[in-house]
Design a protein around this motif. Structure first.
Motif, short mmCIF file in Angstrom:
data_model
loop_
_atom_site.label_atom_id
_atom_site.label_comp_id
_atom_site.label_asym_id
_atom_site.label_seq_id
_atom_site.Cartn_x
_atom_site.Cartn_y
_atom_site.Cartn_z
N UNK A 100 68.36 34.58 65.51
CA UNK A 100 69.20 35.79 65.26
C UNK A 100 68.37 37.14 65.19
N UNK A 101 68.85 37.95 66.03
CA UNK A 101 68.33 39.52 66.44
C UNK A 101 68.93 40.48 65.29
N UNK A 102 68.33 41.32 64.81
CA UNK A 102 68.64 42.38 64.03
C UNK A 102 68.51 43.89 64.60
N UNK A 103 69.56 44.57 64.69
CA UNK A 103 69.45 45.95 65.06
C UNK A 103 68.98 46.85 63.98
N UNK A 104 67.75 47.19 64.58
CA UNK A 104 66.94 48.15 63.52
C UNK A 104 66.81 49.49 64.05
N UNK A 105 67.10 50.64 63.29
CA UNK A 105 66.93 51.85 63.60
C UNK A 105 65.76 52.44 63.04
N UNK A 106 64.90 52.98 64.02
CA UNK A 106 63.67 53.79 63.73
C UNK A 106 63.82 55.05 64.08
N UNK A 107 62.72 56.01 63.73
CA UNK A 107 62.85 57.36 64.11
C UNK A 107 62.41 57.57 65.85
N UNK A 108 61.92 56.48 66.31
CA UNK A 108 61.77 56.48 67.89
C UNK A 108 63.02 55.81 68.42
N UNK A 109 63.98 55.27 67.91
CA UNK A 109 65.12 54.43 68.48
C UNK A 109 65.54 53.21 68.03
N UNK A 110 66.32 52.53 68.72
CA UNK A 110 66.84 51.50 68.03
C UNK A 110 66.03 50.16 68.78
N UNK A 111 65.43 49.29 68.09
CA UNK A 111 64.86 48.19 68.30
C UNK A 111 65.53 46.73 67.88
N UNK A 112 65.26 45.67 68.44
CA UNK A 112 66.19 44.53 68.17
C UNK A 112 65.34 43.26 67.80
N UNK A 113 64.61 43.38 66.78
CA UNK A 113 63.56 42.16 66.52
C UNK A 113 64.28 40.95 66.32
N UNK A 114 63.65 39.64 66.52
CA UNK A 114 64.22 38.43 66.32
C UNK A 114 63.86 37.56 65.20
N UNK B 253 55.82 42.58 71.86
CA UNK B 253 56.86 42.26 72.74
C UNK B 253 57.47 40.98 72.44
N UNK B 254 56.74 39.73 71.86
CA UNK B 254 57.30 38.64 71.20
C UNK B 254 58.18 38.76 70.26
N UNK B 255 58.14 39.92 69.50
CA UNK B 255 59.10 40.02 68.23
C UNK B 255 60.41 40.29 68.67
N UNK B 256 60.48 40.70 70.02
CA UNK B 256 61.82 41.33 70.45
C UNK B 256 62.53 40.40 71.67
N UNK B 257 61.90 39.25 71.73
CA UNK B 257 62.37 38.35 72.76
C UNK B 257 62.90 37.21 72.29
N UNK B 258 63.91 36.63 72.91
CA UNK B 258 64.60 35.19 72.83
C UNK B 258 65.72 35.02 71.73
#
Length: 439
Positions: A303-317, A347-352
């Motif tokens: 399950x990915x989680x949309x996370x807002x940071x000051x640099x933009x949106x990231x979606x870790x898994x 990178x691994x935190x954001x894939x899969x």
């Protein structure tokens, strides 16, 4: 002897990066493995460490440069010294320009001296994180200016008309300069105050009418992927609402025991993760993706989680969510959120990822239509919890209600599946005992 600073391998499918900023200046002493330059890729930022202890003697790629994997960024000399800095390497400092380490020439000596400028503390607010839960104690309290208590005599000097305006508009009477006798505040003073032109916005004063800033690589990637989702998927959103009463009562009754046993708070997210996993197992198309003319069904649940940071949106898994306990889910989400906030995701935190949860409720969002995180086919949108009147057993009750939104790819997920999926999520959240009994 000099050691090269090169662009490291950046991960699958990433061949280049942008030099975000140098953390050290030419002539600075560095320790082995000390971060020396920050690179920005399409997905994450990473720091490149110094290969050895020594002095940074050369910078080959300036801030903003695009560099490929293996490219030379600079040199660190093991036997270098601060005094060996060349004149052309000394930066010219413009008026009002701020530098962390500024090399300034001492007119009495030929060799430059280094003066360490004190770094000011970052007073900017940390970004809100979508996977985090805002509790009462975490909400920043507004600053209240203390004023001297008004005496009865002071309040009696206000006319009824003035007193009414002050009360209705919550005006601090001590901040108003009165034009009446002995500084008495008149009705006209308040009217003038309310009609005064507002001050220009601070950002306008600082940067002017307009400002043009180049988009970061991360922001460019976000824009590209969101546009691809709209162009390539048949996006549709279905909605439902969930009564959060039972979850809130369960958390309240068991919070202390849960925290003392597992060392972490029991939040809402673990319930949503569990409910989504149950629904994904029953409706596998929501956990699938399209590859050409084939459908790939994923029999694992990342399950990915949309996370807002000051640099933009990231979606870790959050990997293998179906194999995690409530405590494990809370701990992993906390770890993911902290890494995202500190800019330390890999990178691994954001894939899969196979399915995404987006919690806009922490920002106060009432309702939204979340967009897909390609190549995934479904995303669940959470929203704020608001007391609303609903009918329970024929009676109107006030209950804490959250609106849910499921956006999905209509190419492989039919309306019946999407509605049934969201209904199952709702049922498991409204009766959380089902999650423990696995029914």
């Amino acid at each position: 002897m000099s050691e090269k600073i090169v662009v490291p391998a950046l991960g699958e499918s990433i061949t280049e990066a942008t030099v975000a900023k140098w953390l050290k200046n030419t002539g600075d002493t560095v320790e082995a493995d000390e971060p020396i330059v920050e690179l920005e890729t399409d997905k994450v930022n990473l720091e490149v460490p110094s290969p050895v202890k020594g002095v940074l003697t050369e910078i080959n790629s300036k801030d903003g440069s695009v560099v490929e994997v293996g490219a030379l960024l600079g040199l660190v000399s093991e036997n270098g010294s601060v005094g060996s800095v060349k004149k052309e390497e000394i930066k010219k400092i413009e008026p009002n320009q701020k530098e962390d380490n500024v090399i300034k020439l001492d007119p009495s000596k030929k060799e430059p001296k280094i003066f360490e400028e004190k770094k000011t503390e970052n007073t900017e607010d940390e970004p809100l994180i979508l996977t985090e839960e805002i509790t009462e104690e975490e909400v920043p309290k507004p600053k209240i200016e203390k004023s001297e208590p008004k005496t009865n005599t002071e309040s009696q000097t206000l006319s009824p008309a003035v007193r009414k305006i002050v009360i209705e508009n919550k005006i601090d009477i001590n901040s108003v300069q009165g034009s009446g006798k002995d500084g008495r505040v008149l009705k006209g003073d308040l009217i003038s105050l309310m009609g005064a032109n507002p001050q220009p916005a601070e950002r306008k004063v600082k940067y002017g009418q307009e400002e043009r800033i180049k988009m970061t690589r991360l922001r460019q990637t976000i824009a590209k992927r969101l546009k691809q989702a709209q162009e390539n998927a048949a996006l549709l959103t279905t909605f439902n609402e969930v009564d959060m009463t039972n979850i809130m009562e369960m958390r309240k009754e068991n919070q202390q025991d849960f925290q003392s046993r597992y060392g972490i708070k029991l939040g809402f997210m673990s319930f949503f993760v569990k409910a989504c996993v149950v629904a994904l197992k029953n409706f596998p198309a929501v956990n699938a993706e399209i590859d050409g003319d084939e459908i790939i069904y994923k029999n694992y649940y990342n399950l990915s989680f949309a996370v807002g940071t000051e640099k933009g949106l990231v979606v870790p898994v959050l990997r293998n969510a179906d194999e995690l306990s409530f405590a494990d889910i809370e701990k992993n989400i906390k770890n993911i959120s902290e890494k995202a906030r500190d800019g330390k995701l890999t990178i691994e935190d954001l894939q899969g990822g196979t399915f995404t949860i987006s919690n806009g409720g922490v920002y106060g969002s009432m309702l939204s239509t979340p967009i897909l995180n390609l190549p995934q086919s479904g995303v669940l949108g959470m929203h704020n919890i608001v007391d609303r009147p609903i009918v329970v057993d024929g009676e109107i009750k006030i209950r804490p209600i959250m609106y849910l939104a499921l956006s999905y790819d209509h190419r492989i997920i039919d309306g019946k599946e999407s509605v049934s999926f969201l209904k199952m999520v709702k049922e498991n959240l409204e009766d959380p005992r089902r999650l423990f009994l696995d029914i």
